[in-house]
Design a protein around this motif. Structure first.
Motif, PDB file in Angstrom:
ATOM      1  N   PRO A 186      44.707  75.474  26.015  1.00 49.60           N
ATOM      2  CA  PRO A 186      45.466  76.008  27.155  1.00 49.60           C
ATOM      3  C   PRO A 186      45.998  77.398  26.857  1.00 49.60           C
ATOM      4  O   PRO A 186      45.979  77.870  25.711  1.00 49.60           O
ATOM      5  N   THR A 187      46.482  78.047  27.902  1.00 52.28           N
ATOM      6  CA  THR A 187      46.946  79.432  27.758  1.00 52.28           C
ATOM      7  C   THR A 187      48.243  79.554  26.981  1.00 52.28           C
ATOM      8  O   THR A 187      48.641  80.657  26.619  1.00 52.28           O
ATOM      9  N   SER A 188      48.901  78.445  26.700  1.00 53.96           N
ATOM     10  CA  SER A 188      50.200  78.506  26.035  1.00 53.96           C
ATOM     11  C   SER A 188      50.104  78.634  24.525  1.00 53.96           C
ATOM     12  O   SER A 188      51.118  78.781  23.850  1.00 53.96           O
ATOM     13  N   SER A 189      48.898  78.571  23.963  1.00 60.91           N
ATOM     14  CA  SER A 189      48.800  78.574  22.500  1.00 60.91           C
ATOM     15  C   SER A 189      47.477  79.165  22.063  1.00 60.91           C
ATOM     16  O   SER A 189      46.466  79.055  22.757  1.00 60.91           O
ATOM     17  N   ASN A 190      47.484  79.819  20.896  1.00 58.71           N
ATOM     18  CA  ASN A 190      46.257  80.298  20.261  1.00 58.71           C
ATOM     19  C   ASN A 190      45.921  79.499  19.011  1.00 58.71           C
ATOM     20  O   ASN A 190      44.959  79.812  18.326  1.00 58.71           O
ATOM     21  N   ASP A 191      46.720  78.491  18.708  1.00 56.58           N
ATOM     22  CA  ASP A 191      46.521  77.677  17.512  1.00 56.58           C
ATOM     23  C   ASP A 191      46.289  76.217  17.922  1.00 56.58           C
ATOM     24  O   ASP A 191      46.812  75.752  18.941  1.00 56.58           O
ATOM     25  N   ILE A 192      45.518  75.508  17.110  1.00 57.84           N
ATOM     26  CA  ILE A 192      45.281  74.093  17.356  1.00 57.84           C
ATOM     27  C   ILE A 192      45.362  73.336  16.038  1.00 57.84           C
ATOM     28  O   ILE A 192      45.376  73.930  14.955  1.00 57.84           O
ATOM     29  N   VAL A 193      45.406  72.009  16.149  1.00 55.96           N
ATOM     30  CA  VAL A 193      45.302  71.133  14.991  1.00 55.96           C
ATOM     31  C   VAL A 193      44.139  70.189  15.249  1.00 55.96           C
ATOM     32  O   VAL A 193      44.092  69.503  16.277  1.00 55.96           O
ATOM     33  N   VAL A 194      43.176  70.192  14.329  1.00 58.65           N
ATOM     34  CA  VAL A 194      42.030  69.297  14.410  1.00 58.65           C
ATOM     35  C   VAL A 194      42.360  68.039  13.626  1.00 58.65           C
ATOM     36  O   VAL A 194      42.721  68.106  12.454  1.00 58.65           O
ATOM     37  N   LYS A 195      42.231  66.878  14.278  1.00 56.15           N
ATOM     38  CA  LYS A 195      42.505  65.620  13.603  1.00 56.15           C
ATOM     39  C   LYS A 195      41.314  64.682  13.763  1.00 56.15           C
ATOM     40  O   LYS A 195      40.691  64.627  14.829  1.00 56.15           O
ATOM     41  N   LEU A 196      41.036  63.937  12.680  1.00 53.84           N
ATOM     42  CA  LEU A 196      39.982  62.932  12.704  1.00 53.84           C
ATOM     43  C   LEU A 196      40.603  61.581  12.407  1.00 53.84           C
ATOM     44  O   LEU A 196      41.331  61.425  11.422  1.00 53.84           O
ATOM     45  N   VAL A 197      40.327  60.644  13.274  1.00 50.03           N
ATOM     46  CA  VAL A 197      40.926  59.320  13.166  1.00 50.03           C
ATOM     47  C   VAL A 197      39.824  58.284  12.963  1.00 50.03           C
ATOM     48  O   VAL A 197      38.814  58.293  13.682  1.00 50.03           O
ATOM     49  N   ASN A 198      40.024  57.415  11.964  1.00 53.69           N
ATOM     50  CA  ASN A 198      39.090  56.331  11.709  1.00 53.69           C
ATOM     51  C   ASN A 198      39.446  55.160  12.617  1.00 53.69           C
ATOM     52  O   ASN A 198      40.482  54.526  12.468  1.00 53.69           O
ATOM     53  N   LYS A 199      38.593  54.874  13.586  1.00 56.13           N
ATOM     54  CA  LYS A 199      38.834  53.776  14.511  1.00 56.13           C
ATOM     55  C   LYS A 199      38.249  52.453  14.013  1.00 56.13           C
ATOM     56  O   LYS A 199      38.495  51.402  14.612  1.00 56.13           O
ATOM     57  N   GLY A 200      37.450  52.504  12.951  1.00 57.51           N
ATOM     58  CA  GLY A 200      36.819  51.292  12.455  1.00 57.51           C
ATOM     59  C   GLY A 200      37.771  50.446  11.635  1.00 57.51           C
ATOM     60  O   GLY A 200      38.725  50.926  11.036  1.00 57.51           O
ATOM     61  N   LEU A 201      37.480  49.138  11.598  1.00 60.44           N
ATOM     62  CA  LEU A 201      38.254  48.216  10.782  1.00 60.44           C
ATOM     63  C   LEU A 201      37.627  48.080   9.411  1.00 60.44           C
ATOM     64  O   LEU A 201      36.453  48.381   9.205  1.00 60.44           O
ATOM     65  N   GLY A 202      38.452  47.595   8.453  1.00 57.46           N
ATOM     66  CA  GLY A 202      37.949  47.390   7.098  1.00 57.46           C
ATOM     67  C   GLY A 202      36.994  46.208   7.040  1.00 57.46           C
ATOM     68  O   GLY A 202      36.782  45.477   8.005  1.00 57.46           O
ATOM     69  N   GLY A 203      36.404  46.015   5.866  1.00 52.49           N
ATOM     70  CA  GLY A 203      35.458  44.919   5.675  1.00 52.49           C
ATOM     71  C   GLY A 203      34.155  45.464   5.147  1.00 52.49           C
ATOM     72  O   GLY A 203      34.061  46.590   4.676  1.00 52.49           O
ATOM     73  N   CYS A 204      33.159  44.661   5.197  1.00 51.40           N
ATOM     74  CA  CYS A 204      31.853  45.099   4.695  1.00 51.40           C
ATOM     75  C   CYS A 204      31.281  46.198   5.578  1.00 51.40           C
ATOM     76  O   CYS A 204      31.345  46.119   6.801  1.00 51.40           O
ATOM     77  N   GLY A 205      30.656  47.196   4.937  1.00 48.36           N
ATOM     78  CA  GLY A 205      30.042  48.299   5.667  1.00 48.36           C
ATOM     79  C   GLY A 205      31.013  49.446   5.897  1.00 48.36           C
ATOM     80  O   GLY A 205      32.004  49.613   5.197  1.00 48.36           O
ATOM     81  N   ASN A 206      30.650  50.221   6.904  1.00 44.52           N
ATOM     82  CA  ASN A 206      31.476  51.365   7.289  1.00 44.52           C
ATOM     83  C   ASN A 206      31.569  52.404   6.179  1.00 44.52           C
ATOM     84  O   ASN A 206      32.620  52.964   5.915  1.00 44.52           O
TER      85      ASN A 206
END
Length: 492
Positions: A186-206
């Protein structure tokens, strides 16, 4: 076994830092992370909260950087990966992750210096490390696949956009998958924060391998062309005029423009005051010059020269043929009744032809009258012209000229009796007499003239006599003395 998925992106804090990218990264990438090649240690602090382990098979919550992945890890649960994703990246590294159990945010990076209204793309290549398993130790678990949420926020936490990518499924052989998202701030900012979120659950794989992380602006189309030619390159005579104009410019309404030029197609500089949709090269310079155009949203006008904020056009090439520039020298004075020769320059390049203003082609032009004279050259098909003004002057220093009438009626025209002389006086005396021989005006300075008055009262119309007594230097620097006389008519 691995439990969940991770992801790391090496965005730079200072966006304008230049990055040399391999072939896999998109043109104009601000960030191009291939993880390098050869031995590589842990990632910089703050990039990820996982633990670095310098071994082939990291455990839960650990990562490593490898140029190959062993198929023997964790009971042969992983695909063997013989090379990374980056083309032509000899012994190129991959980011290998054995994730932790619980879904969580695992990456956060502030990016400064972007521009509002510009679309940016955040991308990567990922590979599901896990094979399609048969019955075994994980039968009691659901064999989960990586799910990545890519999230863009303002620095205060306000959400700009979030994309939850589809799960990366298991395959019989290792397959790289492209993940990406686009957004604008948006026009109110020239800075951002990039975030990555793990939506997977634990367990085998992933379990996951990541390579070729990119971050780039996605600008609309912009092209330029010559006003009189569809070609991308043209050859013209130097010191001529050539016009460039926008061909296509989609996406930005009322954009801000900036024309740039380069001598090597590598280092570009802004052309002063070239901020319109057209640009006139005036004059074309000798040699090879490259031109391109940038444009952006009008709100980003001050940042139009920055690649992360502006679209970049194609490049046009102008080859300026050298001409034969020369000078006929300063303007000249011609003594009345004489002739004078104007020579052609002797420094003209071999093969240059020329013609004078009278269409003659001799080495010298002889002139006898005042006027403007020119010489035009032709070299390799390119013409160049220079002119010289010749003024006529009375060079007989013993002569003076006194008009035979003047009109002192205050109309600013011929109001004073002016004595004209071509040179300078050593001594000077000018006198005026009335009809009875009375002296009514005396001047010993050439710039002090008679205004037709005596004792501050206007003189009547009629004939008045004058004498001029003066001395001058002749061309041999000798002093000559003269006395001249005459009559003048005063008319009001």
């Amino acid at each position: 076994m691995s439990k969940t998925v991770t992801f790391v992106i090496l965005l730079l804090l200072v966006i304008k830092t230049s990055v040399v990218c391999r072939a896999q990264c998109s043109q104009g990438a601000i960030i191009c992370e291939t993880f390098g090649s050869g031995p590589r240690g842990l990632l910089p602090q703050g990039i990820t909260n996982f633990t670095y382990r310098a071994r082939a098979c990291p455990d839960d919550g650990e990562y490593t950087l490898l140029d190959t992945v062993s198929g023997d890890c964790h009971g042969q649960a992983w695909h063997p990966i013989l090379e990374d994703h980056t083309p032509n990246d000899v012994r190129g590294n991959m980011f290998v992750v054995n994730a932790s159990y619980q879904p969580s945010e695992f990456y956060s990076q502030k990016v400064a210096g972007l521009c509002p209204g510009v679309i940016y793309e955040f991308s990567l290549w990922a590979l599901n490390l896990n094979r399609i398993l048969t019955a075994g130790a994980c039968d009691e678990y659901i064999l989960r696949n990586p799910i990545i949420a890519m999230r863009i926020e303002q620095p205060d936490g306000t959400l700009i956009k979030e994309i939850i990518q589809p799960a990366i499924t298991r395959t019989a052989t290792p397959i790289w998958v492209s993940l990406s998202m686009q957004f604008s701030i948006p026009t109110s900012s020239n800075d951002i924060v990039v975030k990555l979120v793990n939506k997977g659950l634990g367990g085998c794989g992933n379990d996951l391998v990541i390579d070729d992380i990119g971050f780039r602006p996605v600008h609309p189309g912009l092209s330029i062309q010559f006003s009189n030619s569809p070609d991308a390159e043209t050859t013209v005579c130097a010191d001529t005029r050539l016009s460039l104009t926008v061909g296509t410019a989609t996406g930005y309404i009322s954009p801000a423009y900036l024309w740039q030029q380069s001598q090597d197609n590598v280092t570009w500089t802004a052309i002063p005051n070239a901020t319109l949709s057209t640009y006139a090269i005036n004059p074309v310079r000798p040699g090879r010059t490259y031109y391109r155009l940038r444009n952006t949203q009008s709100i980003n006008a001050s940042a139009v020269g920055r690649a992360q904020c502006s679209a970049e056009s194609n490049v046009l090439v102008v080859n300026g043929l050298p001409d034969s520039p020369f000078s006929l020298g300063p303007d000249q004075v011609l003594c009345e009744g004489t002739t004078q020769a104007i020579p052609a320059p002797t420094s003209l390049p071999a093969g240059t032809t020329f013609v004078w203003s009278d269409q003659s082609k001799s080495q010298n032009l002889t002139v006898s009258l005042a006027g403007t004279y020119w010489l035009e050259t032709n070299f390799n098909g390119c013409t160049y012209r220079d002119s010289v003004i010749v003024e006529s002057q009375n060079c007989r220093l013993d002569d003076i000229y006194v008009p035979d009438a003047f009109t002192p009626n205050n109309d600013t025209h011929n109001d004073q009796l002016v004595v004209f002389h071509a040179g300078a006086f050593l001594t000077y005396s000018f006198r005026v007499f009335d009809r009875w021989g009375n002296l009514i005006f005396v001047s010993r300075q050439i710039d002090v003239s008679w205004d037709g008055t005596f004792l501050n009262r206007p003189c009547s119309d009629g004939i008045y006599a004058w004498t001029a007594d003066y001395s001058v230097l002749n061309p041999l620097n000798q002093t000559h003395h003269f006395v001249r006389s005459g009559r003048v008519m005063l008319v009001r």
